[in-house]
Design a protein around this motif. Structure first.
Motif, PDB file in Angstrom:
ATOM      1  N   VAL A 113       0.836  -1.200   0.000  1.00 39.14           N
ATOM      2  CA  VAL A 113       0.000   0.000   0.000  1.00 39.14           C
ATOM      3  C   VAL A 113       0.872   1.251   0.000  1.00 39.14           C
ATOM      4  N   VAL A 114       1.906   1.262   0.826  1.00 42.08           N
ATOM      5  CA  VAL A 114       2.794   2.426   0.891  1.00 42.08           C
ATOM      6  C   VAL A 114       3.543   2.593  -0.421  1.00 42.08           C
ATOM      7  N   GLY A 115       3.946   1.490  -1.027  1.00 39.58           N
ATOM      8  CA  GLY A 115       4.614   1.588  -2.323  1.00 39.58           C
ATOM      9  C   GLY A 115       3.743   2.267  -3.364  1.00 39.58           C
ATOM     10  N   TYR A 116       2.459   1.917  -3.390  1.00 40.09           N
ATOM     11  CA  TYR A 116       1.541   2.557  -4.341  1.00 40.09           C
ATOM     12  C   TYR A 116       1.223   3.997  -3.934  1.00 40.09           C
ATOM     13  N   LEU A 117       1.188   4.256  -2.631  1.00 41.65           N
ATOM     14  CA  LEU A 117       1.001   5.638  -2.176  1.00 41.65           C
ATOM     15  C   LEU A 117       2.143   6.525  -2.659  1.00 41.65           C
ATOM     16  N   GLU A 118       3.357   5.994  -2.604  1.00 39.26           N
ATOM     17  CA  GLU A 118       4.515   6.764  -3.056  1.00 39.26           C
ATOM     18  C   GLU A 118       4.474   6.970  -4.569  1.00 39.26           C
ATOM     19  N   GLU A 119       3.949   6.015  -5.299  1.00 38.50           N
ATOM     20  CA  GLU A 119       3.791   6.203  -6.741  1.00 38.50           C
ATOM     21  C   GLU A 119       2.817   7.349  -7.023  1.00 38.50           C
ATOM     22  N   GLU A 120       1.752   7.425  -6.233  1.00 34.95           N
ATOM     23  CA  GLU A 120       0.808   8.529  -6.383  1.00 34.95           C
ATOM     24  C   GLU A 120       1.450   9.852  -5.984  1.00 34.95           C
ATOM     25  N   ALA A 121       2.322   9.806  -4.979  1.00 37.85           N
ATOM     26  CA  ALA A 121       3.021  11.023  -4.561  1.00 37.85           C
ATOM     27  C   ALA A 121       3.918  11.536  -5.684  1.00 37.85           C
ATOM     28  N   ILE A 122       4.587  10.628  -6.379  1.00 38.89           N
ATOM     29  CA  ILE A 122       5.422  11.029  -7.516  1.00 38.89           C
ATOM     30  C   ILE A 122       4.572  11.726  -8.569  1.00 38.89           C
ATOM     31  N   HIS A 123       3.392  11.164  -8.836  1.00 33.95           N
ATOM     32  CA  HIS A 123       2.488  11.773  -9.818  1.00 33.95           C
ATOM     33  C   HIS A 123       2.052  13.168  -9.362  1.00 33.95           C
ATOM     34  N   SER A 124       1.725  13.310  -8.074  1.00 29.11           N
ATOM     35  CA  SER A 124       1.277  14.607  -7.564  1.00 29.11           C
ATOM     36  C   SER A 124       2.366  15.662  -7.674  1.00 29.11           C
ATOM     37  N   TYR A 125       3.594  15.302  -7.338  1.00 31.07           N
ATOM     38  CA  TYR A 125       4.679  16.268  -7.419  1.00 31.07           C
ATOM     39  C   TYR A 125       5.063  16.569  -8.869  1.00 31.07           C
ATOM     40  N   ARG A 183      21.007  20.413   1.093  1.00 29.85           N
ATOM     41  CA  ARG A 183      22.288  20.993   0.647  1.00 29.85           C
ATOM     42  C   ARG A 183      22.141  21.622  -0.736  1.00 29.85           C
ATOM     43  N   LEU A 184      21.100  22.390  -0.893  1.00 30.65           N
ATOM     44  CA  LEU A 184      20.836  23.048  -2.165  1.00 30.65           C
ATOM     45  C   LEU A 184      21.670  24.312  -2.297  1.00 30.65           C
ATOM     46  N   PRO A 185      21.912  24.779  -3.523  1.00 35.81           N
ATOM     47  CA  PRO A 185      22.599  26.063  -3.712  1.00 35.81           C
ATOM     48  C   PRO A 185      21.783  27.199  -3.095  1.00 35.81           C
ATOM     49  N   PRO A 186      22.442  28.270  -2.674  1.00 40.52           N
ATOM     50  CA  PRO A 186      21.731  29.374  -2.014  1.00 40.52           C
ATOM     51  C   PRO A 186      20.639  30.014  -2.865  1.00 40.52           C
ATOM     52  N   ASN A 187      20.788  29.963  -4.191  1.00 41.06           N
ATOM     53  CA  ASN A 187      19.807  30.598  -5.075  1.00 41.06           C
ATOM     54  C   ASN A 187      18.727  29.630  -5.555  1.00 41.06           C
ATOM     55  N   SER A 188      18.524  28.539  -4.859  1.00 45.06           N
ATOM     56  CA  SER A 188      17.533  27.548  -5.261  1.00 45.06           C
ATOM     57  C   SER A 188      16.116  28.092  -5.116  1.00 45.06           C
ATOM     58  N   THR A 189      15.205  27.490  -5.852  1.00 44.69           N
ATOM     59  CA  THR A 189      13.811  27.923  -5.846  1.00 44.69           C
ATOM     60  C   THR A 189      12.906  26.778  -5.394  1.00 44.69           C
ATOM     61  N   LEU A 190      11.616  27.075  -5.340  1.00 45.00           N
ATOM     62  CA  LEU A 190      10.640  26.065  -4.953  1.00 45.00           C
ATOM     63  C   LEU A 190      10.685  24.865  -5.894  1.00 45.00           C
ATOM     64  N   ARG A 191      10.961  25.115  -7.163  1.00 39.63           N
ATOM     65  CA  ARG A 191      11.036  24.011  -8.124  1.00 39.63           C
ATOM     66  C   ARG A 191      12.137  23.019  -7.741  1.00 39.63           C
ATOM     67  N   ASP A 192      13.270  23.522  -7.289  1.00 36.16           N
ATOM     68  CA  ASP A 192      14.355  22.643  -6.848  1.00 36.16           C
ATOM     69  C   ASP A 192      13.942  21.815  -5.634  1.00 36.16           C
ATOM     70  N   VAL A 193      13.160  22.415  -4.763  1.00 36.56           N
ATOM     71  CA  VAL A 193      12.681  21.700  -3.578  1.00 36.56           C
ATOM     72  C   VAL A 193      11.746  20.567  -3.979  1.00 36.56           C
ATOM     73  N   VAL A 194      10.818  20.859  -4.898  1.00 36.82           N
ATOM     74  CA  VAL A 194       9.867  19.840  -5.337  1.00 36.82           C
ATOM     75  C   VAL A 194      10.601  18.690  -6.031  1.00 36.82           C
ATOM     76  N   LEU A 195      11.638  18.996  -6.791  1.00 35.77           N
ATOM     77  CA  LEU A 195      12.429  17.939  -7.435  1.00 35.77           C
ATOM     78  C   LEU A 195      13.072  17.024  -6.390  1.00 35.77           C
ATOM     79  N   ALA A 196      13.605  17.625  -5.328  1.00 34.52           N
ATOM     80  CA  ALA A 196      14.235  16.834  -4.261  1.00 34.52           C
ATOM     81  C   ALA A 196      13.208  15.979  -3.529  1.00 34.52           C
ATOM     82  N   VAL A 197      12.053  16.558  -3.247  1.00 29.89           N
ATOM     83  CA  VAL A 197      11.003  15.814  -2.541  1.00 29.89           C
ATOM     84  C   VAL A 197      10.505  14.650  -3.403  1.00 29.89           C
ATOM     85  N   ARG A 198      10.315  14.906  -4.693  1.00 35.45           N
ATOM     86  CA  ARG A 198       9.843  13.840  -5.592  1.00 35.45           C
ATOM     87  C   ARG A 198      10.841  12.690  -5.651  1.00 35.45           C
ATOM     88  N   ALA A 199      12.124  13.013  -5.649  1.00 36.84           N
ATOM     89  CA  ALA A 199      13.145  11.962  -5.652  1.00 36.84           C
ATOM     90  C   ALA A 199      13.082  11.143  -4.361  1.00 36.84           C
TER      91      ALA A 199
END
Length: 330
Positions: free
Chosen positions: A244-256, A282-298
């Protein structure tokens, strides 16, 4: 006359033993002025000296709180002084500047692996797999209906749920390890790491979204139902729970992924990344929300792999302890 003498003797005796059996805070609240002024006969002399020391210690603590606690009058600026003499751990960055976060430390930080395959999917074959798959799919419809395209608040709700399974699984494996006097193969730590990682996602999105009051109320209801349901599900069938958690994470990838599309289309402002996210991933100082979402999706993709892997171990009739856990696999 005799009654007065008994009262004074009782006061002296109480004054003598109270510092031993009560905390200093409780003693200050119980002792009265008459007790302190009791005649110093025999052991009462030692008692009065103890009370004087306590009073002096209180003044010193108040002075530390007023002067050494940051110099401000705010409650948060005052130094916490404890009888036990424990001081908060002071941590610094590599450049020597103080570390400002207490919810995580420098050794908990890492760089997200953005090269992970986001399209991997476990095709449901068995009855349990199909039950797990359609259970998750059925939960997606009301979520889409409720949040629409408010992906910031959607992410917050998602993380309040996603942080539950790792904690429940780790807790149950911990209890099982204690009952059977056996190791867990590192799975307790791996699942707790997953729960902590999901919680850090929530701490991050708190900085960029403002949930409404009914969304906060919904968190209480959903978490209460999901926690108990997952708890029972894990006891009955760990392989089903992990699937169930594995499929939940697949849905999370789709949402992000949809979140990223909205950012790229300009429907959501690509604001600067919160400082907590910059330090955690450990993102660069000039990172944006898009960089955060990429990290979370990974991160969600890694959690997908871990839980499908755990379910596969159970499907093969093995125990999790027989396969070393992927520790630090974010």
């Amino acid at each position: 006359m005799m009654s007065r003498g008994y009262n004074r003797l009782a006061s002296s005796m109480f004054t003598m033993v109270s510092p031993r059996f009560f905390s200093t805070a409780a003693t200050r609240g119980v002792l009265s002025n008459d007790m302190v002024k009791a005649p110093a006969v025999g052991l009462g002399v030692r008692c009065r000296s103890s009370m004087a020391a306590i009073a002096g210690g209180d003044k010193e603590q108040e002075k530390k709180q007023a002067v050494g606690g940051g110099g401000g009058s705010s409650k948060d600026d005052k130094e916490i002084v404890s009888y036990w003499g424990l001081d908060p751990t002071k941590v610094s960055k590599e450049d020597g500047s103080p570390w400002k976060w207490t919810c995580f430390r420098p050794w908990d930080t890492y760089q997200a692996d953005l090269s992970i395959d986001l399209k991997k999917h476990h095709a449901p074959v068995t009855v349990l797999d199909k039950m797990a798959y359609w259970t998750v799919k059925s939960l997606r419809w009301p979520t889409d209906l409720f949040f629409q395209r408010r992906y910031g608040c959607r992410a917050m709700m998602l993380e309040t749920v996603a942080a539950v399974p790792g904690m429940v699984g780790g807790m149950l494996l911990h209890c099982k390890s204690l009952r059977r006097f056996e190791h867990s193969g590192g799975w307790i730590k791996a699942l707790l790491e997953e729960a902590e990682n999901e919680r850090m996602h929530l701490m991050t999105f708190m900085e960029v979204s403002d949930p409404r009051w009914y969304e906060r109320a919904l968190v209480f209801a959903v978490q209460g139902v999901f926690f108990n349901a997952y708890f029972l599900g894990y006891i009955i069938s760990p392989k089903f729970a992990h699937r169930v958690v594995g499929y939940l994470e697949e849905e999370a990838i789709h949402s992000y992924t949809e979140f990223l599309k909205e950012l790229d289309n300009g429907n959501i402002e690509n604001v600067p990344a919160p400082p907590i996210a910059i330090d955690y991933w450990r993102l660069p100082p000039n990172s944006t929300l898009r960089d955060v979402v990429l990290a979370v999706r990974a991160d969600e993709a890694h959690h997908r792999d871990v839980n499908h892997f755990a379910s596969d171990i159970h499907y093969q009739g093995r125990q999790l302890k027989e396969a070393p856990a992927p520790l630090g696999y974010h």
